[in-house]
Design a protein around this motif. Structure first.
Motif, mmCIF file in Angstrom:
data_model
loop_
_atom_site.group_PDB
_atom_site.id
_atom_site.type_symbol
_atom_site.label_atom_id
_atom_site.label_comp_id
_atom_site.label_asym_id
_atom_site.label_seq_id
_atom_site.Cartn_x
_atom_site.Cartn_y
_atom_site.Cartn_z
ATOM 1 N N ALA A 21 0.809 -1.228 0.000
ATOM 2 C CA ALA A 21 0.000 0.000 0.000
ATOM 3 C C ALA A 21 0.842 1.278 0.000
ATOM 4 C CB ALA A 21 -0.929 0.002 1.213
ATOM 5 N N GLU A 22 2.156 1.161 -0.091
ATOM 6 C CA GLU A 22 3.032 2.342 -0.042
ATOM 7 C C GLU A 22 2.718 3.274 -1.206
ATOM 8 O OE1 GLU A 22 5.782 4.170 2.392
ATOM 9 O OE2 GLU A 22 4.937 2.202 2.620
ATOM 10 N N ARG A 23 2.647 4.546 -0.931
ATOM 11 C CA ARG A 23 2.314 5.551 -1.938
ATOM 12 C C ARG A 23 3.558 6.013 -2.690
ATOM 13 N NH1 ARG A 23 -2.080 4.379 -3.279
ATOM 14 N NH2 ARG A 23 -3.411 6.157 -3.259
ATOM 15 N N PRO A 24 3.372 6.559 -3.893
ATOM 16 C CA PRO A 24 4.507 6.987 -4.721
ATOM 17 C C PRO A 24 5.466 7.964 -4.042
ATOM 18 C CG PRO A 24 2.561 6.857 -6.072
ATOM 19 C CD PRO A 24 2.109 6.641 -4.643
ATOM 20 N N GLY A 25 4.970 8.856 -3.191
ATOM 21 C CA GLY A 25 5.861 9.822 -2.538
ATOM 22 C C GLY A 25 6.927 9.146 -1.690
ATOM 23 N N SER A 26 6.526 8.159 -0.911
ATOM 24 C CA SER A 26 7.479 7.426 -0.077
ATOM 25 C C SER A 26 8.404 6.567 -0.933
ATOM 26 C CB SER A 26 6.728 6.546 0.919
ATOM 27 O OG SER A 26 7.625 5.752 1.648
ATOM 28 N N LEU A 27 7.871 5.967 -1.990
ATOM 29 C CA LEU A 27 8.700 5.176 -2.900
ATOM 30 C C LEU A 27 9.747 6.066 -3.573
ATOM 31 C CD1 LEU A 27 5.910 3.001 -4.567
ATOM 32 C CD2 LEU A 27 7.552 2.264 -2.826
ATOM 33 N N ALA A 28 9.361 7.297 -3.931
ATOM 34 C CA ALA A 28 10.282 8.231 -4.582
ATOM 35 C C ALA A 28 11.466 8.542 -3.677
ATOM 36 C CB ALA A 28 9.563 9.514 -4.973
ATOM 37 N N THR A 29 11.206 8.720 -2.395
ATOM 38 C CA THR A 29 12.272 9.001 -1.446
ATOM 39 C C THR A 29 13.293 7.859 -1.426
ATOM 40 O OG1 THR A 29 10.789 10.325 -0.080
ATOM 41 C CG2 THR A 29 12.777 9.485 0.984
ATOM 42 N N CYS A 55 10.911 12.192 -8.793
ATOM 43 C CA CYS A 55 12.275 12.497 -8.349
ATOM 44 C C CYS A 55 12.819 13.703 -9.100
ATOM 45 C CB CYS A 55 13.196 11.293 -8.585
ATOM 46 S SG CYS A 55 12.820 9.881 -7.542
ATOM 47 N N THR A 56 13.597 14.516 -8.398
ATOM 48 C CA THR A 56 14.238 15.678 -8.995
ATOM 49 C C THR A 56 15.722 15.597 -8.695
ATOM 50 O OG1 THR A 56 12.255 16.976 -8.595
ATOM 51 C CG2 THR A 56 14.272 18.190 -9.076
ATOM 52 N N PRO A 57 16.581 15.541 -9.709
ATOM 53 C CA PRO A 57 16.232 15.505 -11.119
ATOM 54 C C PRO A 57 15.536 14.198 -11.481
ATOM 55 C CG PRO A 57 18.589 15.153 -10.844
ATOM 56 C CD PRO A 57 18.027 15.456 -9.486
ATOM 57 N N LYS A 58 15.101 14.125 -12.722
ATOM 58 C CA LYS A 58 14.352 12.982 -13.212
ATOM 59 C C LYS A 58 15.098 11.678 -12.935
ATOM 60 C CE LYS A 58 12.447 11.160 -17.481
ATOM 61 N NZ LYS A 58 12.347 11.345 -18.914
ATOM 62 N N PHE A 59 14.334 10.634 -12.686
ATOM 63 C CA PHE A 59 14.895 9.327 -12.380
ATOM 64 C C PHE A 59 14.464 8.327 -13.448
ATOM 65 C CE2 PHE A 59 16.598 6.157 -9.686
ATOM 66 C CZ PHE A 59 15.813 5.041 -9.859
ATOM 67 N N GLU A 60 15.427 7.618 -14.019
ATOM 68 C CA GLU A 60 15.120 6.601 -15.013
ATOM 69 C C GLU A 60 15.030 5.245 -14.318
ATOM 70 O OE1 GLU A 60 16.914 4.952 -19.200
ATOM 71 O OE2 GLU A 60 17.252 7.025 -18.617
ATOM 72 N N LEU A 61 13.806 4.770 -14.136
ATOM 73 C CA LEU A 61 13.569 3.540 -13.385
ATOM 74 C C LEU A 61 13.861 2.300 -14.216
ATOM 75 C CD1 LEU A 61 12.302 2.533 -10.641
ATOM 76 C CD2 LEU A 61 10.215 2.193 -11.959
ATOM 77 N N PRO A 62 14.718 1.399 -13.708
ATOM 78 C CA PRO A 62 14.874 0.106 -14.375
ATOM 79 C C PRO A 62 13.551 -0.662 -14.297
ATOM 80 C CG PRO A 62 16.636 0.485 -12.793
ATOM 81 C CD PRO A 62 15.596 1.541 -12.567
ATOM 82 N N SER A 63 13.331 -1.599 -15.167
ATOM 83 C CA SER A 63 12.080 -2.360 -15.169
ATOM 84 C C SER A 63 11.919 -3.151 -13.873
ATOM 85 C CB SER A 63 12.050 -3.339 -16.337
ATOM 86 O OG SER A 63 12.064 -2.651 -17.549
ATOM 87 N N PRO A 64 10.772 -2.960 -13.191
ATOM 88 C CA PRO A 64 10.507 -3.764 -11.995
ATOM 89 C C PRO A 64 10.346 -5.237 -12.381
ATOM 90 C CG PRO A 64 9.084 -1.832 -12.062
ATOM 91 C CD PRO A 64 9.748 -1.939 -13.395
ATOM 92 N N GLU A 65 10.760 -6.118 -11.491
ATOM 93 C CA GLU A 65 10.665 -7.553 -11.730
ATOM 94 C C GLU A 65 9.802 -8.199 -10.662
ATOM 95 O OE1 GLU A 65 14.440 -9.480 -12.248
ATOM 96 O OE2 GLU A 65 15.303 -7.684 -13.167
ATOM 97 N N ARG A 66 9.036 -9.193 -11.080
ATOM 98 C CA ARG A 66 8.234 -9.956 -10.123
ATOM 99 C C ARG A 66 9.158 -10.772 -9.229
ATOM 100 N NH1 ARG A 66 2.635 -11.639 -11.712
ATOM 101 N NH2 ARG A 66 2.007 -10.130 -13.295
ATOM 102 N N VAL A 67 8.793 -10.806 -7.948
ATOM 103 C CA VAL A 67 9.519 -11.595 -6.966
ATOM 104 C C VAL A 67 8.490 -12.515 -6.314
ATOM 105 C CG1 VAL A 67 10.881 -11.522 -4.845
ATOM 106 C CG2 VAL A 67 11.118 -9.693 -6.536
ATOM 107 N N GLU A 68 8.659 -13.816 -6.464
ATOM 108 C CA GLU A 68 7.728 -14.792 -5.899
ATOM 109 C C GLU A 68 8.318 -15.377 -4.618
ATOM 110 O OE1 GLU A 68 4.705 -15.422 -7.263
ATOM 111 O OE2 GLU A 68 5.076 -14.144 -9.012
#
Length: 107
Positions: free
Chosen positions: A11-19, A69-82
């Protein structure tokens, strides 16, 4: 959890994930796993694998976080973790992965 690994609940929101993403990008990199919650049991910290109820929404939250994120952040592709029949998302952020407005890596 530590300098190179962080867990976040589904349930974590984008703001906390950005940090978290920016902290990894500005340091030596690291891995963020979404779908693991921190709880207290008998006065100590434990991690509970809850998974993410909707992989698409969790992925969208990660990309939204990267855009904040400032400056812009280039996110690597998220991967599923089972783990234990539950699906989480993991993303490994390389060191120095922030880019400026012109699309160049920052120093």
């Amino acid at each position: 959890e530590g300098q190179f690994l962080e867990f976040k609940p589904a349930a974590e929101r984008p703001g906390s994930l950005a940090t978290s993403l920016a902290a990894f990008a500005n340091a030596e990199g690291g891995t963020l796993i979404v779908g693991i919650a921190e709880r207290r049991a008998d006065g100590r910290k434990v991690h509970v694998i809850e998974g993410v109820p909707d992989v698409k929404i969790a992925t969208d939250h990660l990309y939204t976080a990267a855009e904040r994120c400032t400056p812009k952040f280039e996110l690597p592709s998220p991967e599923r973790v089972e783990v234990d029949g539950r699906t989480g998302l993991g993303v490994t952020v390389p060191e120095g992965s922030l880019i400026d407005a012109a699309g160049h890596p920052t120093d």
